[in-house]
Design a protein around this motif. Structure first.
Motif, PDB file in Angstrom:
ATOM      1  N   LEU A   6       0.855  -1.184   0.000  1.00 36.60           N
ATOM      2  CA  LEU A   6       0.000   0.000   0.000  1.00 36.60           C
ATOM      3  C   LEU A   6       0.888   1.231   0.000  1.00 36.60           C
ATOM      4  CD1 LEU A   6      -2.863   1.353   0.501  1.00 36.60           C
ATOM      5  CD2 LEU A   6      -2.283   1.253   2.929  1.00 36.60           C
ATOM      6  N   ASN A   7       0.550   2.175  -0.840  1.00 35.56           N
ATOM      7  CA  ASN A   7       1.320   3.410  -0.871  1.00 35.56           C
ATOM      8  C   ASN A   7       0.363   4.586  -1.028  1.00 35.56           C
ATOM      9  OD1 ASN A   7       3.423   5.150  -0.900  1.00 35.56           O
ATOM     10  ND2 ASN A   7       4.237   4.545  -2.905  1.00 35.56           N
ATOM     11  N   ILE A   8       0.284   5.390   0.016  1.00 26.39           N
ATOM     12  CA  ILE A   8      -0.638   6.526  -0.009  1.00 26.39           C
ATOM     13  C   ILE A   8       0.171   7.812   0.045  1.00 26.39           C
ATOM     14  CG2 ILE A   8      -2.425   7.751   1.298  1.00 26.39           C
ATOM     15  CD1 ILE A   8      -3.485   5.099   2.228  1.00 26.39           C
ATOM     16  N   THR A  27       2.806   4.180   3.980  1.00 24.50           N
ATOM     17  CA  THR A  27       3.285   3.085   3.134  1.00 24.50           C
ATOM     18  C   THR A  27       3.341   1.801   3.953  1.00 24.50           C
ATOM     19  OG1 THR A  27       4.626   4.629   1.880  1.00 24.50           O
ATOM     20  CG2 THR A  27       5.176   2.305   1.669  1.00 24.50           C
ATOM     21  N   ILE A  51      -9.113   2.994   1.058  1.00 20.96           N
ATOM     22  CA  ILE A  51      -8.181   1.973   0.570  1.00 20.96           C
ATOM     23  C   ILE A  51      -8.926   0.874  -0.185  1.00 20.96           C
ATOM     24  CG2 ILE A  51      -6.545   0.174   1.288  1.00 20.96           C
ATOM     25  CD1 ILE A  51      -5.794   1.977   3.658  1.00 20.96           C
ATOM     26  N   ILE A  62      -3.604   6.794  -4.115  1.00 17.45           N
ATOM     27  CA  ILE A  62      -3.580   5.519  -3.393  1.00 17.45           C
ATOM     28  C   ILE A  62      -3.128   4.452  -4.382  1.00 17.45           C
ATOM     29  CG2 ILE A  62      -4.903   3.807  -2.097  1.00 17.45           C
ATOM     30  CD1 ILE A  62      -6.956   5.995  -1.503  1.00 17.45           C
ATOM     31  N   LEU A  64      -2.277   0.288  -4.725  1.00 19.46           N
ATOM     32  CA  LEU A  64      -2.320  -1.047  -4.133  1.00 19.46           C
ATOM     33  C   LEU A  64      -1.452  -1.957  -4.982  1.00 19.46           C
ATOM     34  CD1 LEU A  64      -6.158  -1.151  -3.516  1.00 19.46           C
ATOM     35  CD2 LEU A  64      -4.421  -1.260  -1.732  1.00 19.46           C
ATOM     36  N   ILE A  69      -5.278   2.913  -7.482  1.00 19.31           N
ATOM     37  CA  ILE A  69      -6.530   2.250  -7.098  1.00 19.31           C
ATOM     38  C   ILE A  69      -7.596   2.354  -8.196  1.00 19.31           C
ATOM     39  CG2 ILE A  69      -7.487   4.261  -5.881  1.00 19.31           C
ATOM     40  CD1 ILE A  69      -8.515   2.217  -3.770  1.00 19.31           C
ATOM     41  N   ILE A  78      -7.005  -8.936  -1.638  1.00 24.46           N
ATOM     42  CA  ILE A  78      -7.207  -8.205  -0.394  1.00 24.46           C
ATOM     43  C   ILE A  78      -8.373  -8.820   0.376  1.00 24.46           C
ATOM     44  CG2 ILE A  78      -7.813  -5.963   0.586  1.00 24.46           C
ATOM     45  CD1 ILE A  78      -6.539  -4.662  -1.812  1.00 24.46           C
TER      46      ILE A  78
END
Ligand SMILES: Nc1ncnc2c1ncn2[C@@H]1O[C@H](COP(=O)(O)OP(=O)(O)O)[C@@H](O)[C@H]1O
Ligand SMILES: [Mg+2]
Lengths: 251, 284
Positions: A6-8, A27, A51, A62, A64, A69, A78
């Motif tokens: 996950l990287n936001i 992250t 998310i 965002i 994934l 996303i 997920i």
């Protein structure tokens, strides 16, 4: 290097005109067990919904598994156990087996039926959470803790790489909470499943997680549990807006 | 007595239609009950009534038109169902509002069409309370077609319909197309209601969709079993009700629904007895 799970970046979100999340950078690397803590109303569930794509963000990014996303399609990678899982309609006539089978529905796909190998997987997942003897009981007739394990099995049956849990222990008694954390830690270590566990129970979290992230509109802290514990109580109380004492459980 | 059901063509049509309806109404009814949408069945049956009234009016004014009230009823029901879905999306946080809106619109239209058609007659009475004589062979074929289509679609989309009924949020997160499946579901409901009205009538169709399920839920383990018992109770209600209705010269809607009520009371009693006997076992 493999891309993070996950990287936001720069994420903000508002309901109508009230800002709930502001400038979030967050992250998660593969294999981590991240505890996301924060007081009630701090935006934890909102972040999770973003998310999962249940609500759409307008500002920020965002990603994934390295995919934005908006383009992400592999939702069966997920698993999700919602805060509401323990407030479902308990009168709904569905057996444990039937509930867990729902975790495979999208993987099996439209116009296809469950086959023997799917049924084996369902049984395995039920076994993994120790609910085999209740396989053909109605979920509504089980205790809160048992129901929660069924929902975990539903999330695990598609063999996700990333499991997200939003306050799954609400309504589960203390003894079972302990078992529950141990089960998750085990999944993380032995199956390599990356976990994002939302809770407001800081104490227990710090003894299981590999990372702690602390949210209240912003991410105020993201690091390992021991440095989280070393944050002085004053800082923490500022985040929470009221005095907080971290009670750690040693194992 | 029973022989007349097999030998007289008009009775045989009604009898066969009853068997079909006793199957599809509780089948779909199970999804409706667990989703707590029982009132949608009522709303749609009243929309169907307005379609029937529209057909009766056309018949009266134009005379001998090709399209009979049964088919205008089906048409209105399907349109009404699509409209309900739209309304539910508009009133996101008041989804149940769609039901009184559609229901009252249905009744309002019915009143208008019926009075233009010069009021109440036997034909309309049959549609309100059901009939054992009013089913033509073409109606039977149409209902057979609806029953087959509905059953096949439910079998094909069973896992998605089940998942969406249990936990919509989880279904959406898993990538199920909630809107399309909802749409399918509501259109199927409309078709089943329009088909069932032939036998049980507008006023009691929702009872045939919900009472057998209410009885089944008390004793079944799991969703599949709930569906199976519901169908069993539905068939029993329709068959007993139709025969009793014919015998006592009462519209079958009444006798069918009363049979369903008796079955429901029976299952409640059965559950009580079972509880008491297991309690005794513990005590001794
Ligand atoms: N659907 C919504 N509409 C408007 N406000 C909301 C909605 N959901 C949550 N909020 C508000 O957003 C804030 C954050 O909520 P939430 O993300 O549920 O917090 P947490 O899960 O940390 O308790 C709260 O103040 C809550 O009242
Ligand atoms: Mg929350």
């Amino acid at each position: 290097m493999t891309s993070p799970i996950l990287n936001i970046k720069n994420l903000s979100y508002a309901y109508e005109d009230r800002e709930v999340l502001e400038d979030i950078h967050f992250t998660i690397q593969p294999g981590r067990f991240v505890g996301l803590v924060g007081p009630n109303g701090s935006g934890k569930t909102t972040l999770i919904k973003l998310i999962l794509g249940l609500i759409k963000h307008k500002r920020g990014d965002i990603e994934l598994f390295g995919t934005p996303i908006e383009k992400f399609k592999d939702w069966d990678r997920i698993g999700f156990v919602s805060q509401k899982a323990n407030s479902f309609n308990t009168g709904f006539p569905a057996t444990v087996f039937e509930v867990v089978s729902m975790g495979l529905t999208s993987k099996v796909g439209y116009l296809h039926f469950f086959r023997k190998k799917h049924k084996e997987k369902i049984k395995e997942a039920i076994d993994l959470v120790g609910m085999s003897e209740y396989m053909h009981k109605n979920v509504g007739d089980l205790s809160g803790g048992q129901q929660q394990r069924v929902f975990i099995a539903r999330a695990l049956v598609s063999e996700p790489d990333f499991l997200i849990l939003d306050e799954p222990t609400v309504g589960v008694d203390a003894e079972n909470v302990e078992r529950f954390y141990n089960m998750l830690a085990d999944l993380n270590r032995n199956k390599g499943i990356t976990l994002l566990f939302v809770t407001h129970d800081i104490g227990t979290m710090t003894s299981y997680a590999t990372d702690i992230a602390c949210l209240n509109k912003h991410i105020h802290f993201h690091g390992d549990p021991s440095s989280f514990e070393q944050m002085n109580e004053k800082d923490l109380s500022n985040i929470y807006g009221h005095p907080v004492q971290v009670v750690t459980h040693d194992h | 007595m029973l022989e007349s059901f097999i030998q007289l063509p008009f009775l045989r049509n009604a009898f066969l239609t009853g068997i079909l309806v006793g199957f599809i109404a509780p089948l779909l009814g199970t999804f409706i009950v667990v989703r707590r949408l029982s009132l949608i069945a009522d709303a749609l049956s009243h929309v169907t009534l307005s379609g029937i009234a529209f057909g009766l009016m056309l018949d009266k004014k134009l005379g001998g038109v090709a399209i009979t009230p049964f088919y205008t009823g089906i048409g209105f029901s399907v349109l009404g169902s699509i409209f309900i879905e739209q309304l539910r999306r508009v009133y996101k946080s008041y989804q149940e509002l769609a039901i009184p809106i559609i229901l009252s619109a249905g009744v309002g239209l019915s009143v208008i069409f019926i009075s233009i058609a010069n009021g109440f007659n036997q034909n309309l009475f049959n549609y309100l309370f059901g009939s054992v004589v009013a089913v033509s062979s073409t109606d039977l074929w149409t209902i057979l077609f609806i029953a087959i289509a509905v059953t096949i679609l439910i079998v094909i989309f069973y896992k998605e319909l089940f998942m969406l009924s249990f936990d919509e949020e989880h279904a959406v997160v898993s990538g199920i197309h909630a809107r399309r499946i909802h749409f399918l579901f509501i259109v199927l409901t409309a078709l089943v209601i329009a088909a069932s009205i032939r036998i049980v009538g507008v006023l009691l169709v929702s009872a045939l969709m919900t009472l057998p399920v209410a009885a089944s839920i008390r004793i079944a383990k799991g969703f599949k079993q709930t569906i199976m018992y519901s169908i069993l109770f539905g068939e029993a209600s329709v068959l007993i009700g139709q025969i009793a209705g014919y015998y006592f010269e009462i519209p079958p809607g009444g006798t069918i629904v009363l049979t369903a009520v008796l079955i429901l009371i029976g299952t409640i009693g059965f559950k009580r007895l079972k509880k008491r006997s297991s309690y005794k076992k513990v005590m001794s």
